[in-house]
Design an enzyme around this catalytic site. Structure first.
Site, PDB file in Angstrom:
ATOM      1  N   HIS A  54      87.058 -67.287 -38.433  1.00 61.08           N
ATOM      2  CA  HIS A  54      86.027 -66.722 -37.767  1.00 61.08           C
ATOM      3  C   HIS A  54      85.439 -65.534 -38.357  1.00 61.08           C
ATOM      4  CE1 HIS A  54      88.731 -64.428 -35.363  1.00 61.08           C
ATOM      5  NE2 HIS A  54      88.008 -63.983 -35.015  1.00 61.08           N
ATOM      6  N   HIS A  56      84.768 -62.324 -37.692  1.00 60.27           N
ATOM      7  CA  HIS A  56      84.906 -60.998 -37.157  1.00 60.27           C
ATOM      8  C   HIS A  56      85.531 -60.154 -38.440  1.00 60.27           C
ATOM      9  CE1 HIS A  56      85.184 -61.271 -32.568  1.00 60.27           C
ATOM     10  NE2 HIS A  56      84.210 -61.064 -32.956  1.00 60.27           N
ATOM     11  N   ASP A  58      87.898 -58.167 -39.109  1.00 64.82           N
ATOM     12  CA  ASP A  58      89.179 -58.049 -39.281  1.00 64.82           C
ATOM     13  C   ASP A  58      89.772 -59.453 -39.726  1.00 64.82           C
ATOM     14  OD1 ASP A  58      88.833 -58.825 -36.586  1.00 64.82           O
ATOM     15  OD2 ASP A  58      90.832 -59.057 -36.284  1.00 64.82           O
ATOM     16  N   HIS A  59      88.824 -60.430 -40.066  1.00 65.08           N
ATOM     17  CA  HIS A  59      89.133 -61.744 -40.648  1.00 65.08           C
ATOM     18  C   HIS A  59      88.579 -62.000 -41.743  1.00 65.08           C
ATOM     19  CE1 HIS A  59      91.310 -62.997 -36.566  1.00 65.08           C
ATOM     20  NE2 HIS A  59      90.733 -61.923 -36.409  1.00 65.08           N
ATOM     21  N   HIS A 112      85.947 -67.588 -28.058  1.00 63.12           N
ATOM     22  CA  HIS A 112      86.247 -66.295 -28.909  1.00 63.12           C
ATOM     23  C   HIS A 112      84.847 -65.811 -29.325  1.00 63.12           C
ATOM     24  CE1 HIS A 112      87.961 -62.743 -30.291  1.00 63.12           C
ATOM     25  NE2 HIS A 112      87.836 -63.083 -31.583  1.00 63.12           N
ATOM     26  N   ASP A 129      91.812 -66.291 -33.779  1.00 60.35           N
ATOM     27  CA  ASP A 129      92.071 -65.338 -32.471  1.00 60.35           C
ATOM     28  C   ASP A 129      91.787 -66.088 -31.161  1.00 60.35           C
ATOM     29  OD1 ASP A 129      92.336 -63.398 -34.147  1.00 60.35           O
ATOM     30  OD2 ASP A 129      90.185 -62.321 -33.612  1.00 60.35           O
ATOM     31  N   HIS A 167      97.222 -62.486 -35.036  1.00 63.34           N
ATOM     32  CA  HIS A 167      97.485 -60.775 -34.579  1.00 63.34           C
ATOM     33  C   HIS A 167      98.744 -60.995 -34.065  1.00 63.34           C
ATOM     34  CE1 HIS A 167      93.451 -58.834 -35.014  1.00 63.34           C
ATOM     35  NE2 HIS A 167      93.101 -60.069 -34.666  1.00 63.34           N
TER      36      HIS A 167
HETATM   37 FE    FE Z   1      90.693 -60.566 -35.035  1.00 63.77          FE
HETATM   38 ZN    ZN Z   2      88.023 -62.140 -33.642  1.00 65.08          ZN
END
Ligand code: FE
Ligand code: ZN
Length: 261
Positions: A54, A56, A58-59, A112, A129, A167
């Site tokens: 996805h 986001h 942090d990905h 999410h 996530d 995570h």
């Molecule tokens: Fe994340």
């Molecule tokens: Zn996420």
């Protein structure tokens, strides 16, 4: 059996490295580039593809920099706010990566983000996530019911399937799990195992679907002991969607402010 290595990144992310033949590697959700470069150099591996669950930051945050060095395909779901995808995937697609070799089935798992996907293969799932150890992702987009259905779908995988989520949250999420079911022996045991792993710097990921079904309250919305508890937290009826929504509310009240995932 796939050989898979975690690359710790950012605060608590795991970038997963799936080892292929001839010193190649495919990576999943590179939230930053630097640890991936370091891993490739140290292990003497060549990057051949990037998988993206996805959009986001942090990905996807490391994709552009990685592609500046390795001009590799990026497989994921297309979305106006995700400029990184070079090869668009959708529900039911089969992605064959010859270099590993492995075949992945694409599952769309909204709840999410609306465009979240998982890469499912025999014995393993890269689930971003949606599902965490003893917890679940935050419901940013889509309905709680969609998140519930996405979790149920992951729970339908064979018990021994290893879940590679993005995570390291298990120690944290277990606090609510233990609070929601104080008499659950499997949760108590998982707390002890998790604390021992974290105390020695080991990941708690991957974990099995079987362990999640035994200890993750978000996969236990059909359990009478949990439903009974939730009646004190505004549960009106015991349909899975209502139970799940009540569970999310209880969870959000349990620890404020909620961690942003
Ligand atoms: Fe994340
Ligand atoms: Zn996420």
């Amino acid at each position: 059996m796939l050989k898979i290595t975690p690359i710790p990144a950012l605060q608590d992310n795991y970038i997963w490295a799936i080892h292929g033949q001839s010193d190649t590697v495919v990576i999943v959700d590179p939230g930053e580039a630097e640890p991936v470069f370091a891993f490739l150099k140290q292990a003497g591996l060549k990057l051949t593809a990037i998988l993206c669950t996805h959009r986001h930051h942090d990905h996807v945050g490391g994709i552009q920099e990685l592609r500046g060095v390795y001009n590799v395909p990026v497989y994921g779901r297309r979305h106006p706010n995700n400029p990184h995808i070079t090869h668009a995937l959708q529900e039911g697609d089969q992605l064959l990566l010859q270099e590993i070799p492995a075949e992945f089935e694409i599952w769309e798992l909204p709840g999410h983000l609306v465009d979240h996907i998982a890469f499912v293969t025999t014995g393993a799932v890269f689930s971003g996530d949606i599902l965490f150890g003893a917890g679940c992702g935050k419901n940013f987009e889509g309905s709680p019911e969609q998140l519930c259905q996405s979790l149920q779908r992951l729970a339908s995988l064979p018990d021994e399937t290893l879940v590679y989520c993005a995570h390291e949250y298990t120690e944290y999420t277990l606090r609510f799990a233990a609070h929601s079911e104080p008499d659950n022996a499997a949760i108590k045991q998982r707390v002890a195992v998790t604390q021992a792993l974290r105390a020695t710097g080991h990941p708690t990921v991957p974990f099995t679907i079987a362990l999640e079904k035994a200890t993750n309250p978000f996969l236990r919305v059909d359990r009478p002991e949990l439903i009974e508890k939730l009646e004190a937290h505004g549960l009106a009826d015991d349909s899975p969607a209502s139970v799940f929504a009540a569970l999310l509310r209880w969870h959000d009240q349990f620890r404020l402010p909620r961690k942003p995932f």
